[in-house]
Write a protein that holds these residues in place. Structure first.
Motif, PDB file in Angstrom:
ATOM      1  N   ILE A   5      95.581  80.244 -75.523  1.00  0.00           N
ATOM      2  CA  ILE A   5      95.888  80.921 -76.781  1.00  0.00           C
ATOM      3  C   ILE A   5      95.830  79.880 -77.891  1.00  0.00           C
ATOM      4  O   ILE A   5      96.544  78.872 -77.843  1.00  0.00           O
ATOM      5  CB  ILE A   5      97.276  81.578 -76.749  1.00  0.00           C
ATOM      6  N   VAL A   6      94.977  80.111 -78.868  1.00  0.00           N
ATOM      7  CA  VAL A   6      94.883  79.223 -80.021  1.00  0.00           C
ATOM      8  C   VAL A   6      95.785  79.798 -81.107  1.00  0.00           C
ATOM      9  O   VAL A   6      95.501  80.853 -81.672  1.00  0.00           O
ATOM     10  CB  VAL A   6      93.435  79.100 -80.523  1.00  0.00           C
ATOM     11  N   GLY A   7      96.887  79.120 -81.368  1.00  0.00           N
ATOM     12  CA  GLY A   7      97.846  79.596 -82.355  1.00  0.00           C
ATOM     13  C   GLY A   7      99.202  79.852 -81.733  1.00  0.00           C
ATOM     14  O   GLY A   7      99.332  80.704 -80.850  1.00  0.00           O
ATOM     15  N   GLY A   8     100.203  79.106 -82.197  1.00  0.00           N
ATOM     16  CA  GLY A   8     101.548  79.232 -81.653  1.00  0.00           C
ATOM     17  C   GLY A   8     102.529  79.819 -82.637  1.00  0.00           C
ATOM     18  O   GLY A   8     103.687  79.388 -82.703  1.00  0.00           O
ATOM     19  N   GLY A   9     102.075  80.826 -83.403  1.00  0.00           N
ATOM     20  CA  GLY A   9     102.987  81.584 -84.249  1.00  0.00           C
ATOM     21  C   GLY A   9     103.641  82.695 -83.445  1.00  0.00           C
ATOM     22  O   GLY A   9     103.599  82.711 -82.210  1.00  0.00           O
ATOM     23  N   THR A  10     104.226  83.651 -84.138  1.00  0.00           N
ATOM     24  CA  THR A  10     104.955  84.721 -83.461  1.00  0.00           C
ATOM     25  C   THR A  10     104.073  85.489 -82.489  1.00  0.00           C
ATOM     26  O   THR A  10     104.437  85.705 -81.326  1.00  0.00           O
ATOM     27  CB  THR A  10     105.548  85.702 -84.490  1.00  0.00           C
ATOM     28  N   GLY A  12     101.108  84.671 -81.154  1.00  0.00           N
ATOM     29  CA  GLY A  12     100.613  83.845 -80.060  1.00  0.00           C
ATOM     30  C   GLY A  12     101.670  83.569 -79.011  1.00  0.00           C
ATOM     31  O   GLY A  12     101.412  83.661 -77.802  1.00  0.00           O
ATOM     32  N   LEU A  13     102.885  83.238 -79.448  1.00  0.00           N
ATOM     33  CA  LEU A  13     103.960  82.928 -78.501  1.00  0.00           C
ATOM     34  C   LEU A  13     104.408  84.171 -77.741  1.00  0.00           C
ATOM     35  O   LEU A  13     104.670  84.114 -76.535  1.00  0.00           O
ATOM     36  CB  LEU A  13     105.136  82.296 -79.244  1.00  0.00           C
ATOM     37  N   CYS A  14     104.519  85.305 -78.440  1.00  0.00           N
ATOM     38  CA  CYS A  14     104.896  86.541 -77.744  1.00  0.00           C
ATOM     39  C   CYS A  14     103.841  86.920 -76.711  1.00  0.00           C
ATOM     40  O   CYS A  14     104.169  87.326 -75.585  1.00  0.00           O
ATOM     41  CB  CYS A  14     105.088  87.677 -78.744  1.00  0.00           C
ATOM     42  N   THR A  15     102.570  86.761 -77.067  1.00  0.00           N
ATOM     43  CA  THR A  15     101.499  87.090 -76.125  1.00  0.00           C
ATOM     44  C   THR A  15     101.532  86.161 -74.923  1.00  0.00           C
ATOM     45  O   THR A  15     101.266  86.581 -73.786  1.00  0.00           O
ATOM     46  CB  THR A  15     100.138  87.022 -76.831  1.00  0.00           C
ATOM     47  N   ALA A  16     101.879  84.902 -75.144  1.00  0.00           N
ATOM     48  CA  ALA A  16     102.024  83.970 -74.023  1.00  0.00           C
ATOM     49  C   ALA A  16     103.095  84.459 -73.054  1.00  0.00           C
ATOM     50  O   ALA A  16     102.924  84.392 -71.827  1.00  0.00           O
ATOM     51  CB  ALA A  16     102.375  82.579 -74.548  1.00  0.00           C
ATOM     52  N   VAL A  17     104.193  84.976 -73.595  1.00  0.00           N
ATOM     53  CA  VAL A  17     105.254  85.525 -72.745  1.00  0.00           C
ATOM     54  C   VAL A  17     104.752  86.756 -71.997  1.00  0.00           C
ATOM     55  O   VAL A  17     104.980  86.910 -70.788  1.00  0.00           O
ATOM     56  CB  VAL A  17     106.498  85.869 -73.589  1.00  0.00           C
ATOM     57  N   PHE A  18     104.053  87.658 -72.704  1.00  0.00           N
ATOM     58  CA  PHE A  18     103.543  88.872 -72.056  1.00  0.00           C
ATOM     59  C   PHE A  18     102.646  88.518 -70.870  1.00  0.00           C
ATOM     60  O   PHE A  18     102.731  89.139 -69.804  1.00  0.00           O
ATOM     61  CB  PHE A  18     102.746  89.722 -73.050  1.00  0.00           C
ATOM     62  N   LEU A  19     101.775  87.535 -71.061  1.00  0.00           N
ATOM     63  CA  LEU A  19     100.856  87.132 -69.999  1.00  0.00           C
ATOM     64  C   LEU A  19     101.592  86.459 -68.847  1.00  0.00           C
ATOM     65  O   LEU A  19     101.347  86.764 -67.669  1.00  0.00           O
ATOM     66  CB  LEU A  19      99.795  86.189 -70.563  1.00  0.00           C
ATOM     67  N   ALA A  20     102.485  85.535 -69.180  1.00  0.00           N
ATOM     68  CA  ALA A  20     103.214  84.817 -68.133  1.00  0.00           C
ATOM     69  C   ALA A  20     104.060  85.772 -67.304  1.00  0.00           C
ATOM     70  O   ALA A  20     104.212  85.582 -66.087  1.00  0.00           O
ATOM     71  CB  ALA A  20     104.088  83.734 -68.760  1.00  0.00           C
ATOM     72  N   ARG A  21     104.614  86.798 -67.936  1.00  0.00           N
ATOM     73  CA  ARG A  21     105.391  87.805 -67.214  1.00  0.00           C
ATOM     74  C   ARG A  21     104.544  88.503 -66.149  1.00  0.00           C
ATOM     75  O   ARG A  21     105.079  89.026 -65.171  1.00  0.00           O
ATOM     76  CB  ARG A  21     105.918  88.851 -68.189  1.00  0.00           C
ATOM     77  N   GLN A  22     103.231  88.515 -66.347  1.00  0.00           N
ATOM     78  CA  GLN A  22     102.336  89.217 -65.427  1.00  0.00           C
ATOM     79  C   GLN A  22     101.526  88.252 -64.558  1.00  0.00           C
ATOM     80  O   GLN A  22     100.492  88.614 -64.010  1.00  0.00           O
ATOM     81  CB  GLN A  22     101.419  90.146 -66.226  1.00  0.00           C
ATOM     82  N   VAL A  26      98.974  80.254 -68.631  1.00  0.00           N
ATOM     83  CA  VAL A  26      98.741  80.248 -70.079  1.00  0.00           C
ATOM     84  C   VAL A  26      98.974  78.857 -70.654  1.00  0.00           C
ATOM     85  O   VAL A  26      99.931  78.167 -70.286  1.00  0.00           O
ATOM     86  CB  VAL A  26      99.674  81.248 -70.806  1.00  0.00           C
ATOM     87  N   ARG A  27      98.102  78.485 -71.576  1.00  0.00           N
ATOM     88  CA  ARG A  27      98.286  77.271 -72.370  1.00  0.00           C
ATOM     89  C   ARG A  27      98.120  77.638 -73.837  1.00  0.00           C
ATOM     90  O   ARG A  27      97.181  78.350 -74.202  1.00  0.00           O
ATOM     91  CB  ARG A  27      97.268  76.203 -71.982  1.00  0.00           C
ATOM     92  N   VAL A  28      99.035  77.169 -74.675  1.00  0.00           N
ATOM     93  CA  VAL A  28      98.993  77.447 -76.109  1.00  0.00           C
ATOM     94  C   VAL A  28      98.640  76.165 -76.850  1.00  0.00           C
ATOM     95  O   VAL A  28      99.245  75.111 -76.611  1.00  0.00           O
ATOM     96  CB  VAL A  28     100.346  77.995 -76.615  1.00  0.00           C
ATOM     97  N   LEU A  29      97.667  76.253 -77.754  1.00  0.00           N
ATOM     98  CA  LEU A  29      97.279  75.135 -78.610  1.00  0.00           C
ATOM     99  C   LEU A  29      97.659  75.474 -80.047  1.00  0.00           C
ATOM    100  O   LEU A  29      97.156  76.449 -80.612  1.00  0.00           O
ATOM    101  CB  LEU A  29      95.770  74.881 -78.516  1.00  0.00           C
ATOM    102  N   VAL A 115     104.750  78.323 -69.346  1.00  0.00           N
ATOM    103  CA  VAL A 115     103.638  78.213 -70.290  1.00  0.00           C
ATOM    104  C   VAL A 115     103.591  76.786 -70.845  1.00  0.00           C
ATOM    105  O   VAL A 115     104.610  76.234 -71.261  1.00  0.00           O
ATOM    106  CB  VAL A 115     103.797  79.222 -71.446  1.00  0.00           C
ATOM    107  N   ARG A 116     102.404  76.204 -70.852  1.00  0.00           N
ATOM    108  CA  ARG A 116     102.221  74.888 -71.463  1.00  0.00           C
ATOM    109  C   ARG A 116     101.930  75.085 -72.944  1.00  0.00           C
ATOM    110  O   ARG A 116     100.999  75.805 -73.317  1.00  0.00           O
ATOM    111  CB  ARG A 116     101.071  74.136 -70.802  1.00  0.00           C
ATOM    112  N   ILE A 117     102.712  74.445 -73.794  1.00  0.00           N
ATOM    113  CA  ILE A 117     102.554  74.593 -75.239  1.00  0.00           C
ATOM    114  C   ILE A 117     102.327  73.218 -75.841  1.00  0.00           C
ATOM    115  O   ILE A 117     103.183  72.334 -75.744  1.00  0.00           O
ATOM    116  CB  ILE A 117     103.781  75.274 -75.868  1.00  0.00           C
ATOM    117  N   ASP A 118     101.158  73.033 -76.438  1.00  0.00           N
ATOM    118  CA  ASP A 118     100.790  71.755 -77.039  1.00  0.00           C
ATOM    119  C   ASP A 118     100.795  71.887 -78.554  1.00  0.00           C
ATOM    120  O   ASP A 118      99.949  72.586 -79.135  1.00  0.00           O
ATOM    121  CB  ASP A 118      99.392  71.332 -76.577  1.00  0.00           C
TER     122      ASP A 118
END
Length: 477
Positions: A5-10, A12-22, A26-29, A115-118
Motif C-alpha cells: 500500500i502506497v500511502g499511510g494516511g487514514t 491506507g492504514l485502515c485498508t492495511a488492517v482490513f487486509l491483514a484481518r483476512q 501487507v507492507r505500507v510505504l 503489517v510492516r509500515i515504513d
C-alpha cells in the motif's frame, strides 16, 4: 499473497488492517516521517463507523454535539442545523473524532496484526505489474499495489491515469492547527464565523486546547501575529493568545480517476476520487473503497478484482455529484428532514442516508442486482447489491456483526439452508425477523459477501448445489 500500500494516511492504514484481518501479507510505504497530527477531517459517518467496528479499530470519540452554528462571533452563534443525529441504520453511531486519532488507532492495530509500515519511504517509480521503487533506491515487488497516496497521487501520475470532473472549485483555504488556552468551546462541533473583519470555520480538535481554523484564501506563510488578529476578530475574543502548530493549504476539488485499476495496481481514496467537503463524504468513501477491495484481494481471481472498479467507480461519481449539489444548496444538505424532500428532489439531491449507505452495486459479483429505487428513501431490504439490513440479534450484536467472510443468513424455518451451508462450509445464522425485512420467506436465505453487501437472495428453500453455484458466481469463478 503480498500487497504493498502506497500511502499511510487514514484510508491506507485502515485498508492495511482490513487486509491483514483476512490473512493477507501487507507492507505500507509512507513518504512522511510519521502519521500526521494535523487533522483534515473529523469523524466517520455511520457506514464507516460500522466498517471500522468490524475491523476492531477502536478510538475515543468526543462528546461535543455534531452540528453547525454560525454568527459574527462565538458569543452570537445561532444553530444552523441543531444537533446532527442520524436514525439508527447500523450498529455503530456517528461520532466526532479528529482524523489523526483514527490514524493512530489504525497504525497501532496494523502493527499488532503484523503489517510492516515504513515511514520516510517515498515512492518515485511504479509499474502496473506491482513493482515500486522508493526514493532510497529500494525496489519493492508485490502481487498487487494499492495507491492510497492522496489527491496528488504520485502512483496515479506515474501510471498515466487521468481524471475527469470540474477540478478545483474556486479559491483555496488554509487549515490552521493551533493552541488557544481559554478559548470558549461552542455547543456544536463546527462554527462558521463571519463578520466585516474576518471569516472562517472553527472546530475543536480534542479535549485539550487544540483547534482548527479554516481561513479563506489564507497564505501558508502568514505570520502568527496576522493569524492571531484574524482569529480574535472572527471569534470576538480580543485577548486570546495562539500558538500555531502547523498550516495546510487546501482547495475544494471535484474529480474522479478515469480508471480505478491498471494491471495489478488499484487506486483507492483520494487517489481515485476527490470530492468537495460539503457532506463530509471524502474520507468515508475512501474507507469503503478499501473495505470493498480487501476481501476481493483476499479471495483472489482476476475477474473478481475487476469488479472493484465496476462497483466503486459509480459510487465515487455519484458521491462527487451529490457533494457538488450540496455545495450549491447547503441549506438542503443540513436539513435532511422529510419535510424538505420535495425541495431536494427539485435539485437532484439525494437524502444523505442514501449517499452514505443506500448506494447499490451492480457487477458480476452480485446476482440479481437492482437499481437504486429512490434518492430520498434509504432502502436496505435484502435486495442483491445493497448493504444488508441491520437488526439487533442480541443487546450488543447486530446482523452486520454476524458476517464472517461469506455468510448465509436465513429465516427461522430454513433447515434446508442450514444443512446446505454446513455441506458447503459457509457460516450460517437463522435470525428471527429476518424474513420481515429482506423479502424472503421463513425458509429463505441471503448470501452475504464479506463486505456486508447482499450477493444473492433466495426467497425460499434450496440445496447445497444452489448455494455452491451462487458462491462461485459471486467469486466470478
Amino acid at each position: 499473497m503480498d500487497v504493498v500500500i502506497v500511502g499511510g494516511g487514514t484510508v491506507g492504514l485502515c485498508t492495511a488492517v482490513f487486509l491483514a484481518r483476512q490473512g493477507v501479507s501487507v507492507r505500507v510505504l509512507e513518504r512522511r516521517a510519521t502519521v500526521s497530527d494535523h487533522p483534515r477531517a473529523f469523524g466517520l459517518n455511520p457506514r464507516s463507523a460500522e466498517i471500522v467496528r468490524w475491523a476492531g479499530i477502536e478510538f475515543e470519540t468526543d462528546d461535543q454535539q455534531r452540528g453547525v452554528a454560525s454568527g459574527p462571533s462565538l458569543a452570537e452563534l445561532t444553530a444552523t442545523t441543531g444537533p446532527i443525529a442520524f436514525p439508527e441504520i447500523g450498529p455503530a453511531s456517528l461520532g466526532s473524532c479528529p482524523q489523526h486519532r483514527i490514524d493512530r488507532a489504525a497504525l497501532d492495530l496494523a502493527r499488532d496484526l503484523g503489517v510492516r509500515i515504513d515511514f520516510g519511504a517515498e515512492v518515485v517509480a511504479a509499474t502496473d505489474d506491482g513493482v515500486v521503487t522508493t526514493v532510497s533506491g529500494e525496489t519493492v515487488e508485490a502481487d498487487y499495489v494499492i495507491a492510497a497516496d492522496g489527491a496528488r497521487s504520485r502512483v496515479r501520475e506515474l501510471l498515466g491515469i487521468g481524471t475527469t470532473g470540474p477540478g478545483v472549485l474556486g479559491g483555496h483555504m488554509l487549515n490552521v492547527l493551533f493552541r488557544a488556552p481559554g478559548l470558549p468551546v461552542p455547543e456544536y462541533s463546527m462554527s462558521v464565523l463571519r463578520n466585516e473583519e474576518s471569516t472562517g470555520i472553527l472546530m475543536k480538535v480534542d479535549h485539550g486546547d487544540r483547534w482548527i481554523f479554516h481561513v479563506p484564501g489564507g497564505d501558508p506563510g502568514m505570520p502568527v501575529s496576522e493569524f492571531q488578529r484574524l482569529l480574535r476578530a472572527a471569534t470576538g475574543v480580543g485577548d486570546v493568545e495562539v500558538d500555531v502548530i502547523s498550516m495546510l493549504p487546501w482547495a475544494s476539488t471535484a474529480r474522479v480517476a478515469t480508471k480505478f485499476r491498471q494491471g495489478n495496481v488499484f487506486l483507492i481514496g483520494d487517489a481515485a476520487h476527490v470530492v468537495p467537503p460539503t457532506g463530509g463524504f471524502g474520507l468515508n468513501t475512501g474507507v469503503a473503497d478499501g473495505h470493498n477491495l480487501a476481501w476481493k484481494l483476499a479471495a483472489g481471481g482476476d475477474a473478481l478484482l475487476d469488479t472493484y472498479e465496476l462497483e466503486r467507480k459509480p459510487v465515487a461519481q455519484f458521491t462527487m455529484e451529490q457533494s457538488l449539489i450540496r455545495g450549491e444548496h447547503r441549506e438542503l444538505h443540513w436539513d435532511f428532514s422529510a419535510k424538505r424532500a420535495a425541495d431536494r428532489a427539485a435539485v437532484g439531491m439525494a437524502n444523505v442516508l442514501v449517499v452514505i449507505a443506500g448506494y447499490r452495486y451492480d457487477s458480476p459479483a452480485v446476482i440479481g442486482a437492482e437499481p437504486l429505487p429512490s434518492l430520498e428513501d434509504l432502502t436496505l431490504d435484502g435486495t442483491p447489491g445493497s448493504r444488508i439490513p441491520h437488526l439487533w440479534v442480541s443487546p450488543e450484536t447486530s446482523t452486520l456483526d454476524l458476517i464472517d467472510g461469506f455468510t448465509l443468513v436465513t429465516g427461522t424455518k430454513a433447515d434446508g439452508w442450514l444443512a446446505a451451508a454446513a455441506e458447503v462450509g459457509i457460516p450460517v445464522h437463522a435470525v428471527p425477523g429476518w424474513a420481515d425485512v429482506t423479502g424472503i420467506d421463513e425458509n429463505g436465505a441471503i448470501l452475504v459477501r464479506p463486505d456486508g453487501f447482499v450477493g444473492w437472495r433466495s426467497v425460499g428453500d434450496g440445496t447445497a448445489a444452489d448455494l455452491r453455484e451462487a458462491h462461485n458466481r459471486i467469486l466470478c469463478r
